[in-house]
Motif scaffolding. Structure first.
Motif, PDB file in Angstrom:
ATOM      1  N   HIS A   1       4.009  -2.903  -8.804  1.00 12.77           N
ATOM      2  CA  HIS A   1       3.130  -3.078  -8.043  1.00 12.77           C
ATOM      3  C   HIS A   1       2.220  -1.764  -7.761  1.00 12.77           C
ATOM      4  O   HIS A   1       2.782  -0.782  -7.711  1.00 12.77           O
ATOM      5  CB  HIS A   1       3.474  -3.770  -6.551  1.00 12.77           C
ATOM      6  CG  HIS A   1       2.519  -4.173  -5.840  1.00 12.77           C
ATOM      7  ND1 HIS A   1       1.457  -3.487  -5.220  1.00 12.77           N
ATOM      8  CD2 HIS A   1       2.151  -5.334  -5.213  1.00 12.77           C
ATOM      9  CE1 HIS A   1       0.694  -4.044  -4.463  1.00 12.77           C
ATOM     10  NE2 HIS A   1       1.040  -5.406  -4.549  1.00 12.77           N
ATOM     11  N   ALA A   2       0.729  -2.157  -7.836  1.00 19.54           N
ATOM     12  CA  ALA A   2      -0.063  -0.810  -7.431  1.00 19.54           C
ATOM     13  C   ALA A   2       0.436  -0.174  -6.229  1.00 19.54           C
ATOM     14  O   ALA A   2       0.757  -1.022  -5.292  1.00 19.54           O
ATOM     15  CB  ALA A   2      -1.392  -1.286  -7.629  1.00 19.54           C
ATOM     16  N   VAL A   3       0.266   1.135  -6.250  1.00 13.15           N
ATOM     17  CA  VAL A   3       0.463   1.892  -5.044  1.00 13.15           C
ATOM     18  C   VAL A   3      -0.590   2.952  -4.510  1.00 13.15           C
ATOM     19  O   VAL A   3      -1.138   3.411  -5.395  1.00 13.15           O
ATOM     20  CB  VAL A   3       1.622   2.702  -5.049  1.00 13.15           C
ATOM     21  CG1 VAL A   3       2.036   3.635  -4.130  1.00 13.15           C
ATOM     22  CG2 VAL A   3       3.106   2.073  -5.357  1.00 13.15           C
TER      23      VAL A   3
ATOM     24  N   LEU B   1      -1.182  18.755 -11.940  1.00 16.26           N
ATOM     25  CA  LEU B   1      -0.423  17.875 -13.086  1.00 16.26           C
ATOM     26  C   LEU B   1      -0.118  16.574 -12.783  1.00 16.26           C
ATOM     27  O   LEU B   1      -0.014  15.979 -13.529  1.00 16.26           O
ATOM     28  CB  LEU B   1       0.798  18.703 -13.544  1.00 16.26           C
ATOM     29  CG  LEU B   1       0.502  20.172 -13.783  1.00 16.26           C
ATOM     30  CD1 LEU B   1       1.897  20.777 -14.398  1.00 16.26           C
ATOM     31  CD2 LEU B   1      -0.252  20.278 -15.157  1.00 16.26           C
ATOM     32  N   GLY B   2      -0.189  16.110 -11.437  1.00 13.38           N
ATOM     33  CA  GLY B   2       0.217  14.752 -11.212  1.00 13.38           C
ATOM     34  C   GLY B   2      -0.856  13.820 -11.485  1.00 13.38           C
ATOM     35  O   GLY B   2      -0.319  12.704 -11.743  1.00 13.38           O
ATOM     36  N   GLY B   3      -2.073  14.051 -11.319  1.00  9.78           N
ATOM     37  CA  GLY B   3      -3.075  13.120 -11.872  1.00  9.78           C
ATOM     38  C   GLY B   3      -3.614  12.305 -10.532  1.00  9.78           C
ATOM     39  O   GLY B   3      -4.124  11.125 -10.714  1.00  9.78           O
TER      40      GLY B   3
ATOM     41  N   VAL C   1       3.663   6.278 -11.464  1.00 10.85           N
ATOM     42  CA  VAL C   1       3.311   5.534 -10.203  1.00 10.85           C
ATOM     43  C   VAL C   1       1.924   5.335 -10.356  1.00 10.85           C
ATOM     44  O   VAL C   1       1.378   4.219  -9.958  1.00 10.85           O
ATOM     45  CB  VAL C   1       3.911   6.113  -9.174  1.00 10.85           C
ATOM     46  CG1 VAL C   1       3.357   5.020  -7.821  1.00 10.85           C
ATOM     47  CG2 VAL C   1       5.614   6.035  -9.060  1.00 10.85           C
ATOM     48  N   ARG C   2       1.068   6.471 -10.625  1.00  8.66           N
ATOM     49  CA  ARG C   2      -0.183   6.559 -10.528  1.00  8.66           C
ATOM     50  C   ARG C   2      -0.645   5.956  -9.346  1.00  8.66           C
ATOM     51  O   ARG C   2      -1.693   5.050  -9.074  1.00  8.66           O
ATOM     52  CB  ARG C   2      -0.576   5.426 -11.707  1.00  8.66           C
ATOM     53  CG  ARG C   2      -0.305   6.208 -12.915  1.00  8.66           C
ATOM     54  CD  ARG C   2      -0.776   5.077 -14.128  1.00  8.66           C
ATOM     55  NE  ARG C   2      -2.334   5.121 -14.180  1.00  8.66           N
ATOM     56  CZ  ARG C   2      -3.029   4.478 -14.948  1.00  8.66           C
ATOM     57  NH1 ARG C   2      -2.535   3.555 -15.682  1.00  8.66           N
ATOM     58  NH2 ARG C   2      -4.217   4.536 -14.890  1.00  8.66           N
ATOM     59  N   PRO C   3      -0.330   6.461  -8.158  1.00 11.88           N
ATOM     60  CA  PRO C   3      -0.865   6.232  -6.763  1.00 11.88           C
ATOM     61  C   PRO C   3      -2.256   6.820  -6.505  1.00 11.88           C
ATOM     62  O   PRO C   3      -2.634   7.733  -7.447  1.00 11.88           O
ATOM     63  CB  PRO C   3       0.043   6.891  -5.639  1.00 11.88           C
ATOM     64  CG  PRO C   3       0.472   7.954  -6.524  1.00 11.88           C
ATOM     65  CD  PRO C   3       0.478   7.645  -7.918  1.00 11.88           C
ATOM     66  N   ARG C   4      -3.137   6.201  -5.573  1.00 12.12           N
ATOM     67  CA  ARG C   4      -4.299   7.007  -5.072  1.00 12.12           C
ATOM     68  C   ARG C   4      -3.906   8.352  -4.683  1.00 12.12           C
ATOM     69  O   ARG C   4      -5.082   9.492  -4.607  1.00 12.12           O
ATOM     70  CB  ARG C   4      -5.267   6.127  -4.301  1.00 12.12           C
ATOM     71  CG  ARG C   4      -6.686   6.731  -4.183  1.00 12.12           C
ATOM     72  CD  ARG C   4      -7.462   5.783  -3.502  1.00 12.12           C
ATOM     73  NE  ARG C   4      -7.109   5.284  -1.908  1.00 12.12           N
ATOM     74  CZ  ARG C   4      -7.528   5.733  -1.280  1.00 12.12           C
ATOM     75  NH1 ARG C   4      -8.160   6.843  -1.167  1.00 12.12           N
ATOM     76  NH2 ARG C   4      -7.279   5.231   0.157  1.00 12.12           N
TER      77      ARG C   4
ATOM     78  N   SER D   1       0.853  -1.265   0.075  1.00 11.16           N
ATOM     79  CA  SER D   1      -0.125  -0.065  -0.068  1.00 11.16           C
ATOM     80  C   SER D   1       0.877   1.273  -0.109  1.00 11.16           C
ATOM     81  O   SER D   1       0.619   2.239  -0.817  1.00 11.16           O
ATOM     82  CB  SER D   1      -0.947  -0.124   1.302  1.00 11.16           C
ATOM     83  OG  SER D   1      -1.819   1.186   1.460  1.00 11.16           O
ATOM     84  N   VAL D   2       1.821   1.376   0.880  1.00  4.31           N
ATOM     85  CA  VAL D   2       2.573   2.626   1.069  1.00  4.31           C
ATOM     86  C   VAL D   2       3.754   2.344   0.636  1.00  4.31           C
ATOM     87  O   VAL D   2       4.742   1.377   0.934  1.00  4.31           O
ATOM     88  CB  VAL D   2       2.657   2.890   2.564  1.00  4.31           C
ATOM     89  CG1 VAL D   2       3.471   4.272   2.693  1.00  4.31           C
ATOM     90  CG2 VAL D   2       1.315   3.172   3.160  1.00  4.31           C
TER      91      VAL D   2
END
Length: 210
Positions: free
Chosen positions: A140-142, A194-196, A166-169, A127-128
């Motif tokens: 791995h998804a973050v 801009l980070g999304g 990275v596309r974190p939440r 997660s983190v």
């Protein structure tokens, strides 16, 4: 998990009454490592690794254990036999009930004339993610990215692109002790727009559930 931001690059994670501390370096609070059941260090630079703080934490809690790369481990392993573990990219382990994956191998380039040192990032409970001093993208998804926003080795365009990759939440600022209050609104606006990803920062000592 409950995440507490310490000064600069240090963060504390708490779960089920146990505490994990990452990078209690020389810019963080003197007692940042105390009370930790597990300690993780990303690399040997003094703003991430302070030998005195780690020794104090390991002495205060005989059950505390350290995981880190070789350059740090060799400075402490003789004093704390069996409690200092050397890790590298691809390793996985359990630390005080937290599941940890190790990602990355090298510190970001500061300047071509400065030799690069080793650096690892830690993904905790899937997660983190704390990358240390690198813009490592884990395979791995973050959920929560600890985002190094300001350093001699980065610029804001790279920080923004890192969040995008990275596309974190959410992204939460670390490595920010040298960032002045005048600059913070600029960083907040540009990374946020801009980070999304949801972007925020915590004052030292402030916590949030993640």
């Amino acid at each position: 998990m409950r995440l507490t931001k310490k000064t600069h690059a240090c963060v504390q994670l708490e779960k089920d009454g146990r505490r994990l501390v990452i990078d209690p370096g020389g810019f963080s609070e003197q007692d940042a490592a105390l009370g930790a059941d597990a300690l993780l260090v990303t690399h040997e630079h003094p703003d991430h690794f302070d030998e005195g703080r780690l020794r104090a934490a390991l002495e205060a809690n005989p059950g505390a254990v350290l995981w880190t790369l070789r350059s740090v481990a060799q400075q402490l392993s003789a004093a704390f036999p069996g409690r200092v573990n050397t890790v590298g990219h691809g390793d996985t382990f359990t630390a005080a009930g937290f599941e940890v994956q190790v990602h990355g191998e090298l510190h970001a380039v500061i300047h071509p004339d400065i030799p690069r040192i080793t650096n690892v990032g830690y993904l905790v409970d899937g997660s983190v993610f704390h990358p240390g001093d690198a813009l490592t993208v884990p395979d791995h998804a973050v959920d929560t990215l600890m985002l190094p926003v300001h350093a001699p080795w980065n610029k804001i365009s790279e920080v923004i692109d890192y969040v995008r990759e990275v596309r974190p939440r959410r992204a939460v600022d670390v490595h920010d002790a040298l960032l002045t209050d005048l600059a913070r609104p600029i960083y907040d606006r540009q990374i946020g727009e801009l980070g999304g990803a949801d972007h925020g920062r915590l004052a030292p000592g402030e916590s949030r559930e993640v």
